[in-house]
Structures are given as C-alpha cells and as structure tokens.
Design a protein around this motif. Sequence first.
Motif, PDB file in Angstrom:
ATOM      1  N   HIS A 174       4.045   5.087   6.153  1.00  0.00           N
ATOM      2  CA  HIS A 174       2.677   4.954   5.643  1.00  0.00           C
ATOM      3  C   HIS A 174       1.797   4.582   6.839  1.00  0.00           C
ATOM      4  CE1 HIS A 174      -0.571   3.841   2.908  1.00  0.00           C
ATOM      5  NE2 HIS A 174      -0.735   2.754   3.649  1.00  0.00           N
ATOM      6  N   GLU A 221      -1.813   3.245   8.613  1.00  0.00           N
ATOM      7  CA  GLU A 221      -3.010   2.421   8.463  1.00  0.00           C
ATOM      8  C   GLU A 221      -3.792   2.457   9.762  1.00  0.00           C
ATOM      9  OE1 GLU A 221      -4.271   0.837   5.903  1.00  0.00           O
ATOM     10  OE2 GLU A 221      -2.590   0.856   4.488  1.00  0.00           O
ATOM     11  N   TRP A 272      -1.604  -4.063   3.476  1.00  0.00           N
ATOM     12  CA  TRP A 272      -0.979  -2.856   4.034  1.00  0.00           C
ATOM     13  C   TRP A 272       0.412  -2.649   3.452  1.00  0.00           C
ATOM     14  CZ3 TRP A 272      -2.284  -4.066   9.821  1.00  0.00           C
ATOM     15  CH2 TRP A 272      -3.636  -3.776  10.063  1.00  0.00           C
ATOM     16  N   SER A 289       0.129  -1.297  -0.084  1.00  0.00           N
ATOM     17  CA  SER A 289      -0.179   0.141  -0.088  1.00  0.00           C
ATOM     18  C   SER A 289       1.055   0.963   0.252  1.00  0.00           C
ATOM     19  CB  SER A 289      -1.297   0.454   0.906  1.00  0.00           C
ATOM     20  OG  SER A 289      -2.509  -0.111   0.488  1.00  0.00           O
ATOM     21  N   GLN A 342       2.836   3.500  -2.473  1.00  0.00           N
ATOM     22  CA  GLN A 342       2.904   4.924  -2.137  1.00  0.00           C
ATOM     23  C   GLN A 342       4.346   5.397  -2.017  1.00  0.00           C
ATOM     24  OE1 GLN A 342       0.515   7.173  -2.161  1.00  0.00           O
ATOM     25  NE2 GLN A 342      -0.911   5.585  -2.758  1.00  0.00           N
TER      26      GLN A 342
END
Length: 143
Positions: free
Chosen positions: A15, A17, A38, A41, A45
């Motif tokens: 992922h 960021e 973070w 998320s 996901q």
Amino acid sequence: MPVVPGSLHSFPYIHWEEVHFRDLDALGHVNNVVYAAWLESARIQYYLDLMGIKLEEMGLILAEMTIKYLAPAYFGERLAVGVRVSSIGTKSFVLEYVIAREGDETIIATSTTVQVAYDYKTGATVPVSETFRRRVAERQQTA
C-alpha cells in the motif's frame, strides 16, 4: 511506476502513502498518530483486496496495535507499507507491516495488529473463515 523497496519483496501486498503537509508535527517530520492511519488504510485495502468484498461486508475489529518507530519521514516522501498475515488463530489473526521509504529504502516503522473476526449483527466474535485462511495461504504461498 513506484519501485517497491527491497525489504518489502516478501510482502504479498503493498500500500502506498505520500507524506502530506497535514501529516507533519511542529518538528517537521510525520507525527506518530499518522502511522496508525496509514496502517489502517493498508489493513483495510489488503483485506478487501484479498477477500473481494465491499467495506460494509468486512466483519473485523482491531483488538491490538503496536508500532515501532525506526526513522523519521518527511514532507513529500513516498512510503510503501508492506502487509502480510503472520499467524491465524481460531477467531483472530495477526498482521505484520513494514513501512519503507521509496528511493533509499530506509525502514521507517514496523508494526503488528491483531484483528478479531466479528459478526456485527449478533454482536459476537466468530471463527476466522475458511475462505480467508485459503486465500491467505494462496497469496502467501503457505500451507
């Protein structure tokens, strides 16, 4: 195309960021609470991607989180968050994370979280699904 830091090649999910101005504290580096967002998320996901479901179908509760801060992150940097399952119990599982900076590949932080399988309709914990176990094994190529 982002270049995944070498330390994350063993992670089945990445992922991304980017550090925004709003993420900084008075000292100019990322504030510690931003890491939790973070990780949230990345966790959501990863789970949605793994299970092929919508957010409202996700039956999990975060039970525990630990974060080890190793290096500061600064405005404009791109960070990769590697996510993998490290263990699965009867009603819970543990995720492991590494956050690394794109470019110099510095490991910024590591983390673990414990998720509990939960049925929001009955208000009770439930066993981790066999579908989840199978998909984790397939994605991480474990038995």
